[in-house]
Each structure stands twice: as structure tokens, then as C-alpha cells.
Scaffold this motif. Structure first.
Motif, PDB file in Angstrom:
ATOM      1  N   MET A   1     -41.838 -10.767 -32.446  1.00  0.00           N
ATOM      2  CA  MET A   1     -42.660 -11.898 -32.843  1.00  0.00           C
ATOM      3  C   MET A   1     -43.400 -11.512 -34.128  1.00  0.00           C
ATOM      4  O   MET A   1     -44.050 -10.488 -34.198  1.00  0.00           O
ATOM      5  N   ASN A   2     -43.286 -12.362 -35.139  1.00  0.00           N
ATOM      6  CA  ASN A   2     -43.946 -12.032 -36.401  1.00  0.00           C
ATOM      7  C   ASN A   2     -45.369 -12.598 -36.435  1.00  0.00           C
ATOM      8  O   ASN A   2     -45.795 -13.327 -35.548  1.00  0.00           O
ATOM      9  N   LYS A   3     -46.088 -12.254 -37.492  1.00  0.00           N
ATOM     10  CA  LYS A   3     -47.503 -12.635 -37.577  1.00  0.00           C
ATOM     11  C   LYS A   3     -47.688 -14.140 -37.706  1.00  0.00           C
ATOM     12  O   LYS A   3     -48.655 -14.691 -37.203  1.00  0.00           O
ATOM     13  N   GLU A   4     -46.745 -14.808 -38.384  1.00  0.00           N
ATOM     14  CA  GLU A   4     -46.841 -16.261 -38.541  1.00  0.00           C
ATOM     15  C   GLU A   4     -46.767 -16.964 -37.179  1.00  0.00           C
ATOM     16  O   GLU A   4     -47.539 -17.873 -36.890  1.00  0.00           O
ATOM     17  N   GLN A   5     -45.850 -16.503 -36.330  1.00  0.00           N
ATOM     18  CA  GLN A   5     -45.723 -17.085 -34.986  1.00  0.00           C
ATOM     19  C   GLN A   5     -46.973 -16.827 -34.155  1.00  0.00           C
ATOM     20  O   GLN A   5     -47.412 -17.682 -33.404  1.00  0.00           O
ATOM     21  N   GLU A   6     -47.543 -15.640 -34.289  1.00  0.00           N
ATOM     22  CA  GLU A   6     -48.763 -15.319 -33.552  1.00  0.00           C
ATOM     23  C   GLU A   6     -49.919 -16.218 -33.960  1.00  0.00           C
ATOM     24  O   GLU A   6     -50.695 -16.665 -33.120  1.00  0.00           O
ATOM     25  N   GLN A   7     -50.034 -16.503 -35.255  1.00  0.00           N
ATOM     26  CA  GLN A   7     -51.114 -17.360 -35.729  1.00  0.00           C
ATOM     27  C   GLN A   7     -50.950 -18.787 -35.235  1.00  0.00           C
ATOM     28  O   GLN A   7     -51.932 -19.459 -34.927  1.00  0.00           O
ATOM     29  N   ILE A   8     -49.706 -19.270 -35.136  1.00  0.00           N
ATOM     30  CA  ILE A   8     -49.453 -20.614 -34.612  1.00  0.00           C
ATOM     31  C   ILE A   8     -49.951 -20.705 -33.185  1.00  0.00           C
ATOM     32  O   ILE A   8     -50.591 -21.663 -32.789  1.00  0.00           O
ATOM     33  N   ARG A   9     -49.667 -19.673 -32.383  1.00  0.00           N
ATOM     34  CA  ARG A   9     -50.122 -19.657 -30.991  1.00  0.00           C
ATOM     35  C   ARG A   9     -51.647 -19.651 -30.908  1.00  0.00           C
ATOM     36  O   ARG A   9     -52.231 -20.321 -30.080  1.00  0.00           O
ATOM     37  N   LYS A  10     -52.287 -18.861 -31.766  1.00  0.00           N
ATOM     38  CA  LYS A  10     -53.745 -18.769 -31.743  1.00  0.00           C
ATOM     39  C   LYS A  10     -54.397 -20.072 -32.172  1.00  0.00           C
ATOM     40  O   LYS A  10     -55.451 -20.441 -31.681  1.00  0.00           O
ATOM     41  N   LYS A  11     -53.780 -20.787 -33.131  1.00  0.00           N
ATOM     42  CA  LYS A  11     -54.338 -22.044 -33.624  1.00  0.00           C
ATOM     43  C   LYS A  11     -54.132 -23.195 -32.656  1.00  0.00           C
ATOM     44  O   LYS A  11     -54.814 -24.205 -32.728  1.00  0.00           O
ATOM     45  N   SER A  12     -53.170 -23.056 -31.753  1.00  0.00           N
ATOM     46  CA  SER A  12     -52.847 -24.135 -30.836  1.00  0.00           C
ATOM     47  C   SER A  12     -54.047 -24.481 -29.959  1.00  0.00           C
ATOM     48  O   SER A  12     -54.656 -23.595 -29.351  1.00  0.00           O
ATOM     49  N   PRO A  13     -54.405 -25.769 -29.888  1.00  0.00           N
ATOM     50  CA  PRO A  13     -55.545 -26.169 -29.063  1.00  0.00           C
ATOM     51  C   PRO A  13     -55.259 -26.011 -27.563  1.00  0.00           C
ATOM     52  O   PRO A  13     -56.166 -25.850 -26.771  1.00  0.00           O
ATOM     53  N   ILE A  14     -53.994 -26.045 -27.198  1.00  0.00           N
ATOM     54  CA  ILE A  14     -53.601 -25.920 -25.796  1.00  0.00           C
ATOM     55  C   ILE A  14     -52.893 -24.588 -25.601  1.00  0.00           C
ATOM     56  O   ILE A  14     -51.904 -24.299 -26.273  1.00  0.00           O
ATOM     57  N   GLN A  15     -53.409 -23.790 -24.690  1.00  0.00           N
ATOM     58  CA  GLN A  15     -52.765 -22.529 -24.328  1.00  0.00           C
ATOM     59  C   GLN A  15     -52.862 -22.364 -22.821  1.00  0.00           C
ATOM     60  O   GLN A  15     -53.898 -21.974 -22.298  1.00  0.00           O
ATOM     61  N   ILE A  16     -51.776 -22.682 -22.148  1.00  0.00           N
ATOM     62  CA  ILE A  16     -51.725 -22.565 -20.697  1.00  0.00           C
ATOM     63  C   ILE A  16     -51.021 -21.253 -20.385  1.00  0.00           C
ATOM     64  O   ILE A  16     -49.842 -21.083 -20.691  1.00  0.00           O
ATOM     65  N   LYS A  17     -51.756 -20.308 -19.792  1.00  0.00           N
ATOM     66  CA  LYS A  17     -51.249 -18.952 -19.594  1.00  0.00           C
ATOM     67  C   LYS A  17     -50.889 -18.680 -18.141  1.00  0.00           C
ATOM     68  O   LYS A  17     -51.474 -19.245 -17.230  1.00  0.00           O
ATOM     69  N   ASN A  18     -49.950 -17.780 -17.958  1.00  0.00           N
ATOM     70  CA  ASN A  18     -49.602 -17.249 -16.646  1.00  0.00           C
ATOM     71  C   ASN A  18     -50.316 -15.904 -16.545  1.00  0.00           C
ATOM     72  O   ASN A  18     -49.798 -14.878 -16.973  1.00  0.00           O
ATOM     73  N   LYS A  19     -51.525 -15.912 -15.991  1.00  0.00           N
ATOM     74  CA  LYS A  19     -52.366 -14.717 -15.978  1.00  0.00           C
ATOM     75  C   LYS A  19     -51.833 -13.632 -15.048  1.00  0.00           C
ATOM     76  O   LYS A  19     -52.070 -12.458 -15.266  1.00  0.00           O
ATOM     77  N   LYS A  20     -51.120 -14.023 -14.006  1.00  0.00           N
ATOM     78  CA  LYS A  20     -50.603 -13.055 -13.045  1.00  0.00           C
ATOM     79  C   LYS A  20     -49.430 -12.239 -13.585  1.00  0.00           C
ATOM     80  O   LYS A  20     -49.157 -11.152 -13.103  1.00  0.00           O
ATOM     81  N   ALA A  21     -48.739 -12.780 -14.585  1.00  0.00           N
ATOM     82  CA  ALA A  21     -47.496 -12.169 -15.054  1.00  0.00           C
ATOM     83  C   ALA A  21     -47.680 -10.736 -15.534  1.00  0.00           C
ATOM     84  O   ALA A  21     -46.893  -9.858 -15.190  1.00  0.00           O
ATOM     85  N   SER A  22     -48.724 -10.466 -16.313  1.00  0.00           N
ATOM     86  CA  SER A  22     -48.908  -9.113 -16.849  1.00  0.00           C
ATOM     87  C   SER A  22     -49.279  -8.119 -15.749  1.00  0.00           C
ATOM     88  O   SER A  22     -49.049  -6.922 -15.893  1.00  0.00           O
ATOM     89  N   PHE A  23     -49.857  -8.611 -14.671  1.00  0.00           N
ATOM     90  CA  PHE A  23     -50.197  -7.741 -13.546  1.00  0.00           C
ATOM     91  C   PHE A  23     -48.965  -7.440 -12.692  1.00  0.00           C
ATOM     92  O   PHE A  23     -48.819  -6.338 -12.179  1.00  0.00           O
ATOM     93  N   GLU A  24     -48.077  -8.406 -12.545  1.00  0.00           N
ATOM     94  CA  GLU A  24     -46.921  -8.272 -11.656  1.00  0.00           C
ATOM     95  C   GLU A  24     -45.692  -7.644 -12.321  1.00  0.00           C
ATOM     96  O   GLU A  24     -44.833  -7.101 -11.641  1.00  0.00           O
ATOM     97  N   TYR A  25     -45.574  -7.734 -13.679  1.00  0.00           N
ATOM     98  CA  TYR A  25     -44.334  -7.348 -14.349  1.00  0.00           C
ATOM     99  C   TYR A  25     -44.584  -6.524 -15.606  1.00  0.00           C
ATOM    100  O   TYR A  25     -45.611  -6.635 -16.248  1.00  0.00           O
TER     101      TYR A  25
END
Length: 161
Positions: free
Chosen positions: A1-25
Motif C-alpha cells: 500500500m503506497n502513501k497516496e492510498q493511506e492518505q485516502i483512507r485517513k481522509k475518508s469520513p467513514i471508516q468502519i473497522k474490524n477491531k477483532k481481526a488484528s487480535f485474532e489473525y
């Protein structure tokens, strides 16, 4: 993932995350996929009315599908409203789907949704990852690292004042 894609995600007003994923996998490789949605589904997502709890992805007939994703009914949808937990198609290239299909045939590997966001063109996108499940001791190690980071942050805050 490049920096441009990361900035798009950060600017997005909606960010619905799967919080359990990083703990389980453990995340092996990440992909960004488009989601095929109906009119009322995209409106609900733009209001932040979606959940990735207990969702997973599967490959059926060479197509990638997300199962168990909950998108709440749109308030003004009337009779046009969508089903809450219907299967939704994800859009990836054939090469990426083939790569995921061959990887998930190995035991212990799965495809997990991580994040739903709106890109700069107003389309809903989903970050998915090829994952390997953590064992119990790995989960304990993750909790210990998280606790250590929290303690260091507290110590730094008291040290600055």
C-alpha cells in the motif's frame, strides 16, 4: 500500500473497522476491493451504519464474496430497503482472486475484511487481508505488547509535565 492510498483512507469520513481481526489473525497480505452494493446500502454506509463483526470472505466460482456483513436498513428506504446480512460481491482482478484462492487452500489461512471506507470518488471500498490464525500464546503476547505500549505512553505523558 503506497502513501497516496493511506492518505485516502485517513481522509475518508467513514471508516468502519474490524477491531477483532488484528487480535485474532496475523496479516500476510492486504488488498483493496470494491463492493457491489444497492442504492440503500451505500446510503447506510455513508451514514456509518455498518458492522464487520463476524464477517469473512469466501471464493465461489472464481468470485470473491463477503459474508455476514451487517448493513442497517436505510431510514428513508421504504419498500426499496435491502436485506441486512446478504452476501455481497467484492471486486478484485482475476490474478488477485487466483492468488487468494490458492493461498486459502492451505490449512490455517483465511480472508478477513479489515476496513470499509469511502474513496475520493464516493465509492465504498473494503480492505481485506489474507490471514493466518493466531494461537492462544500469540494472543497473550499481543495483549502484553499492547499493555506495555500503554504503560510507556503513560510514563511519557507524566515525564513531559
Amino acid at each position: 500500500m503506497n502513501k497516496e492510498q493511506e492518505q485516502i483512507r485517513k481522509k475518508s469520513p467513514i471508516q468502519i473497522k474490524n477491531k477483532k481481526a488484528s487480535f485474532e489473525y496475523f496479516f500476510i497480505e492486504e488488498f483493496t476491493a470494491g463492493i457491489v452494493l444497492t442504492g440503500t446500502e451505500i446510503k447506510s454506509i455513508r451514514l456509518g451504519k455498518a458492522s464487520l463483526v463476524d464477517t469473512y470472505c469466501t471464493i465461489i466460482n472464481g468470485e470473491l464474496w463477503v459474508k455476514g456483513m451487517n448493513i442497517s436498513p436505510y431510514f428513508y428506504g421504504s419498500y426499496n430497503n435491502h436485506e441486512l446480512k446478504r452476501d455481497r460481491k467484492l471486486l478484485l482482478t482475476k490474478r488477485e482472486i487466483a492468488k487468494l484462492a490458492s493461498a486459502t487452500k492451505q490449512t490455517g489461512y483465511t480472508i478477513v475484511p479489515l476496513l470499509v471506507f469511502i474513496d475520493q470518488n464516493g465509492r465504498a471500498k473494503m480492505d481485506i487481508a489474507l490471514c493466518k490464525g493466531k494461537k492462544e500464546f500469540d494472543k497473550r503476547q499481543t495483549l502484553k505488547e499492547k499493555e506495555d505500549r500503554r504503560e510507556m505512553d503513560r510514563a511519557m505523558k507524566t515525564f513531559k509535565h
